[in-house]
Design an enzyme around this catalytic site. Structure first.
Site, PDB file in Angstrom:
ATOM      1  CE  LYS A  34      -6.065  -0.119   1.700  1.00 40.71           C
ATOM      2  NZ  LYS A  34      -6.725  -0.704   2.871  1.00 40.71           N
ATOM      3  CD  GLU A  86      -2.781   1.319   2.442  1.00 37.12           C
ATOM      4  OE1 GLU A  86      -2.726   0.445   3.316  1.00 37.12           O
ATOM      5  OE2 GLU A  86      -3.590   2.252   2.485  1.00 37.12           O
TER       6      GLU A  86
HETATM    7  P1  13P Z   1      -9.307   4.379   4.182  1.00 35.21           P
HETATM    8  O1  13P Z   1     -10.157   3.676   3.186  1.00 35.21           O
HETATM    9  O2  13P Z   1     -10.076   5.017   5.295  1.00 35.21           O
HETATM   10  O3  13P Z   1      -8.309   5.304   3.527  1.00 35.21           O
HETATM   11  O4  13P Z   1      -8.447   3.263   4.912  1.00 35.21           O
HETATM   12  C1  13P Z   1      -7.911   2.228   4.173  1.00 35.21           C
HETATM   13  C2  13P Z   1      -6.656   1.786   4.791  1.00 35.21           C
HETATM   14  O5  13P Z   1      -6.512   0.628   5.134  1.00 35.21           O
HETATM   15  C3  13P Z   1      -5.567   2.757   4.952  1.00 35.21           C
HETATM   16  O6  13P Z   1      -4.372   2.106   5.271  1.00 35.21           O
END
Ligand code: 13P
Length: 341
Positions: free
Chosen positions: A222, A177
């Protein structure tokens, strides 16, 4: 379920489903609970998350995986059933946030690097034994007039790649991510600046993943969607966001990655659903395109719950509604009228 990384990754992006990010750290969930005047006690965190995981309609039909914080991975429902078992019974894959947060990066004022690599191999073995089959590590990239600088992008990409390799060694699918923030401190950037930075970040991430010998078929990406900063005066329409995001991802993400699960990043519930829907309706993609939302899946449920046991059904219904809307968006079959149903 198969224990092969590739099969777990495919299960995480099952048709019409997506991931519930319920991995708020104890500090972050406090902010969410503050908004509904609810105390941040372990009992309340447990009750709130039990409400989510027992929301049968949402969990069985629209949720393919759940990201938990370490405390939650070891918690049980009120009747003694471990949360991991509740999640598996609903047909979803249990996951765990393993990073230790974004910390100031020496030499790069205003920028951060995500920490948590020391001792990660041993922690991953323990998480696997506790039932986790995927993990999450979030790198945070802030846009300002002088950032992100190339060196901080590289440091974050390198850490993501080392984390991903360790996960795969432990039989755990890494969610990689790299978040380019839309609501970072003083951010006012426009759509095209977000596109440039997102492309640069993804390029660096996939170069580091290659050097770390990460199996792309056994990971999930992600990313942020490509959007202007919340405070940008020039906002973009749904189609522009979908087109720009798809252009960046098509350029940077190899087809061997099985799935892309977006974060919501501060978008409204409806915007997060509308953008995902537009991408799935407008494009044929080599990877599954779905959600891994935290706020955009939970905001309405949290509001309905208000920290009160008598609101559990209303909260669970609110969560089921958002999960269904996003499930439809993964198929490009959502529209605004369905929000009234
Ligand atoms: P949000 O969808 O609130 O941005 O959170 C997703 C997430 O896991 C951030 O690390």
């Amino acid at each position: 379920m198969s224990e092969h990384l590739e099969d777990i990754a495919i299960a995480m992006v099952a048709e019409g489903q997506g991931i519930l990010a319920a991995d708020e750290s104890t500090g972050t969930i406090e902010k969410r609970f503050d908004s509904i005047n609810t105390k941040n006690t372990e009992a309340n965190r447990q009750a709130y998350r039990e409400m989510l995981f027992r929301s049968k309609n949402a969990m069985e039909n629209y949720i393919s995986g759940v990201i938990m914080f370490e405390e939650t991975l070891h918690q049980k429902a009120a009747d003694g059933t471990p949360f991991v078992e509740l999640i598996k019974e609903a047909g979803a894959v249990p996951g765990i946030k393993v990073d230790m947060g974004a910390k100031p990066l020496a030499g790069y004022p205003g920028e951060t690097v995500t920490e948590g690599l020391d001792g990660l191999r041993e922690r991953l073995q323990a998480y696997h034994a506790a039932g986790a089959r995927f993990a999450k590590w979030r790198a945070v990239i802030n846009i300002s007039h002088h950032s992100p600088r190339a060196g901080s992008i590289k440091a974050n990409a390198h850490a993501l790649a080392r984390y991903a390799a360790l996960c795969q060694e432990a039989g755990i699918v890494p969610i990689v991510e790299p978040e380019v923030q839309m609501d970072g401190e003083s951010a006012t950037h426009d759509l095209s600046r977000c596109a440039d930075v997102s492309a640069h970040v993804l390029k660096s991430v996939f170069s580091e993943l290659k050097d770390a010998r990460v199996n792309l078929e056994g990971m999930i990406l992600k990313p942020n969607m490509v959007v202007p900063a919340t405070n940008c005066t020039d906002q973009a329409c749904v189609e522009e966001v979908a087109e720009t995001t798809m252009r960046v991802l098509m350029d940077q993400v190899p087809a061997s990655v099985p799935g892309i699960t977006f974060l919501s990043g501060g978008q409204s519930d409806i915007a997060a659903t509308a953008h995902l829907n537009a991408m799935n309706a407008m494009y044929d993609t080599p990877w599954k395109l779905t959600f891994s939302y935290g706020r955009a899946l939970q905001a309405s449920a949290l509001k309905a719950w208000q920290g009160k046991a008598e609101n559990i059904t209303a909260a669970s219904d609110a969560f089921a509604h958002r999960a269904k809307m996003n499930g439809l968006a993964t198929l490009g079959k959502w529209n605004k009228e369905l929000e009234q149903s």
